[in-house]
Enzyme design. Structure first.
Site, PDB file in Angstrom:
ATOM      1  N   HIS A  51      13.008  46.600  36.034  1.00 38.48           N
ATOM      2  CA  HIS A  51      12.910  45.170  35.709  1.00 38.48           C
ATOM      3  C   HIS A  51      14.194  44.653  35.040  1.00 38.48           C
ATOM      4  CE1 HIS A  51       8.742  45.911  36.772  1.00 38.48           C
ATOM      5  NE2 HIS A  51       8.770  46.926  35.925  1.00 38.48           N
TER       6      HIS A  51
ATOM      7  N   GLU B  48       8.269  45.202  28.903  1.00 38.82           N
ATOM      8  CA  GLU B  48       8.603  46.508  29.452  1.00 38.82           C
ATOM      9  C   GLU B  48      10.099  46.633  29.722  1.00 38.82           C
ATOM     10  OE1 GLU B  48       6.948  47.377  33.327  1.00 38.82           O
ATOM     11  OE2 GLU B  48       8.303  49.090  33.512  1.00 38.82           O
TER      12      GLU B  48
ATOM     13  N   HIS C 187      10.337  53.421  33.820  1.00 40.62           N
ATOM     14  CA  HIS C 187       9.358  52.343  33.659  1.00 40.62           C
ATOM     15  C   HIS C 187       8.321  52.742  32.616  1.00 40.62           C
ATOM     16  CE1 HIS C 187      10.040  49.632  37.240  1.00 40.62           C
ATOM     17  NE2 HIS C 187      10.826  50.650  37.536  1.00 40.62           N
TER      18      HIS C 187
ATOM     19  N   GLU D 265       6.932  56.866  34.671  1.00 40.95           N
ATOM     20  CA  GLU D 265       6.150  55.951  33.837  1.00 40.95           C
ATOM     21  C   GLU D 265       5.976  56.687  32.512  1.00 40.95           C
ATOM     22  OE1 GLU D 265       5.434  52.904  34.572  1.00 40.95           O
ATOM     23  OE2 GLU D 265       5.095  52.716  36.733  1.00 40.95           O
TER      24      GLU D 265
HETATM   25 ZN   LIG Z   1       7.768  48.698  35.535  1.00 40.73          ZN
END
Ligand SMILES: [Zn+2]
Length: 449
Positions: free
Chosen positions: A282, A297, A351, A412
């Site tokens: 992002h 995030e 992420h 993640e």
């Molecule tokens: Zn993400």
């Protein structure tokens, strides 16, 4: 021409005749590469290239182009045994883009087939100085052909040594480097400023403007203009504080991107060391997931990536590149393309996840089978370094792991929707530990530890 100085013969200098730049036909032939015929009896010059034929007659202020009569700003003249023809007219009829810098009396020529690339256009001092924004004008009375289907330039942004040009159609920009002073020129043929451009950028009466750049020492200013009407060309110039390499990313996804390769942070594979691409998920207008306490995030991802970077900086056995090092929006396409273009050895995207309030732990995602061994190694270190529960290595079709061409994983590192995960994720201690885990995993996979 195309950023390089033409070597004009001694008796073949370009001349300024009543405000028109005139060029000897010998130069037209030898340097521009067009076929030139001279018929002495009628004093007619015939210039040919592919399907265009221009006929000019000495002292006659009109020419024929493919049989069609057009006015000339200046008639061809005979001078010291050579015939001089108007440079702008001949060049533009042959499809070249012509620029004129009145301050330095310099003509710039860009050929339509001049490939865009990695600064291979120009080296050394070409003697080009001053403004690239000089309006070339069109005083010759040449009818401007109707320009349809022009691409609209919607906006220009600069951040983190990355220039992003938003366009509404696929374009084929011509990018080159000029010296004295150093600058990178981006010409977008068959383009105009979209109406939306002027709402965010200043445009003067001559369809030109600039942005001062203060945050990045490598770039002082970005200028833009409607550089030529025939063909309609938008020119964007990055004024640099010194010579810089760059790379062009044009995925035809609505964005043309020019990355400045400062700090040699875009190593070539020539070094023989493995190249690692680290991707902070992002950024910019894309916040990613929003945490239970409304944190973004994108900021967490970047913070971890910066810590990974600090560790990788100390590693002499590998090179690395970040897809972003600031809070900037980068398309998924460009992230994958960057790694592919660099022929990177591994790709790691960072992420954090979001789901139910009770979901907790770490996951490692891959898409292509060849990424499985890398995913297994990275996941082992992710579980250990995060101290969170093991939610396993998982296959999923994600753009960056699917479209890359090297082993690629998406980590993640915890759940932002989970109160206790979230509280942990934003701590320095957790981020430092995970960053070390990422580096250890990469090193193990690459056989460097
Ligand atoms: Zn993400």
């Amino acid at each position: 021409m195309n950023g390089e100085a033409l070597n004009l013969p001694k008796n073949g200098q370009v001349q300024n005749v009543k405000g028109n730049v005139m060029i000897p036909i010998r130069v037209v032939m030898e340097e521009l590469g067009f076929d030139v015929d001279w018929e002495k009896r009628t004093r007619t010059v015939t210039i040919k290239q592919s399907d265009t034929t221009i006929k000019l007659v000495v002292n006659q202020a009109s020419a024929t182009v493919n049989g069609k009569k057009l006015a000339l700003g200046a008639a061809p003249i005979l001078k010291e045994d050579t015939t001089l023809v108007p440079l702008r007219f001949v060049s533009e009829q042959m499809g070249l883009t012509v620029g004129w810098d009145n301050a330095t009396k310099t003509v710039y020529l860009i050929t339509p087939d001049h490939g865009s690339g990695n600064g291979n256009g120009i080296e050394g001092n070409t003697g080009n100085t001053g403004s690239d924004n000089g309006s070339p004008g069109n005083g010759s009375g040449i009818p401007v052909p109707e320009q349809q289907n022009l691409a609209g330039v919607k906006g220009i942004g600069f951040d983190a040594n990355r220039l992003i040009i938003a366009v509404d159609k696929n374009v084929t920009p011509d990018v080159f480097h000029l010296t004295g002073p150093d600058r990178i020129v981006i010409d977008i043929p068959n383009a105009r400023f979209d109406e939306s451009f002027s709402s965010n950028h200043s445009l003067d009466a001559f369809q030109a403007g600039f942005m001062d750049i203060n945050d990045y020492p490598d770039v002082t200013k970005i200028r833009y203009s409607q550089f030529s009407d025939n063909p309609s060309t938008i020119r964007i110039v990055m004024d640099l504080s010194g010579a810089r390499n760059y790379s062009l990313l044009n995925a035809n996804d609505g964005y043309v991107i020019i990355d400045l390769n400062v700090d040699q942070s875009y190593p070539s594979k020539g070094s023989g060391k493995p190249l690692v691409v680290i991707d902070a998920g992002h950024g910019g207008t894309d916040p990613g997931a929003i945490s239970v306490t409304k944190k973004k995030e994108k900021d967490l991802n970047l913070s971890i990536v910066k810590k990974v970077e600090a560790l990788l900086k100390k590693e002499t056995q590998l090179d690395y590149v970040l897809t972003r090092s600031t809070d900037v929006y980068v398309t998924l396409q460009d992230r994958a393309k960057l790694a592919n273009n660099l022929n990177a050895d591994v790709f790691v995207s960072i992420h954090a996840n979001s789901g139910s309030a009770t979901a907790s732990g770490v996951e490692t995602y891959y898409t292509r089978q060849e990424s499985v061994p890398f995913a297994n190694v990275m996941h082992k270190y992710l579980v250990k370094s995060s101290g969170l529960s093991d939610r396993k290595v998982r296959a999923k079709s994600l753009h960056v792991t699917r479209e890359t061409t090297m082993p690629a994983v998406l980590l993640e590192v915890g759940y932002l929707s989970n109160k206790s995960d979230e509280a942990l994720l934003y701590t320095e201690k957790f981020q430092n530990s995970v960053a070390q885990g990422v580096v250890d995993g990469i090193k193990e996979y690459l056989g460097l530890k």
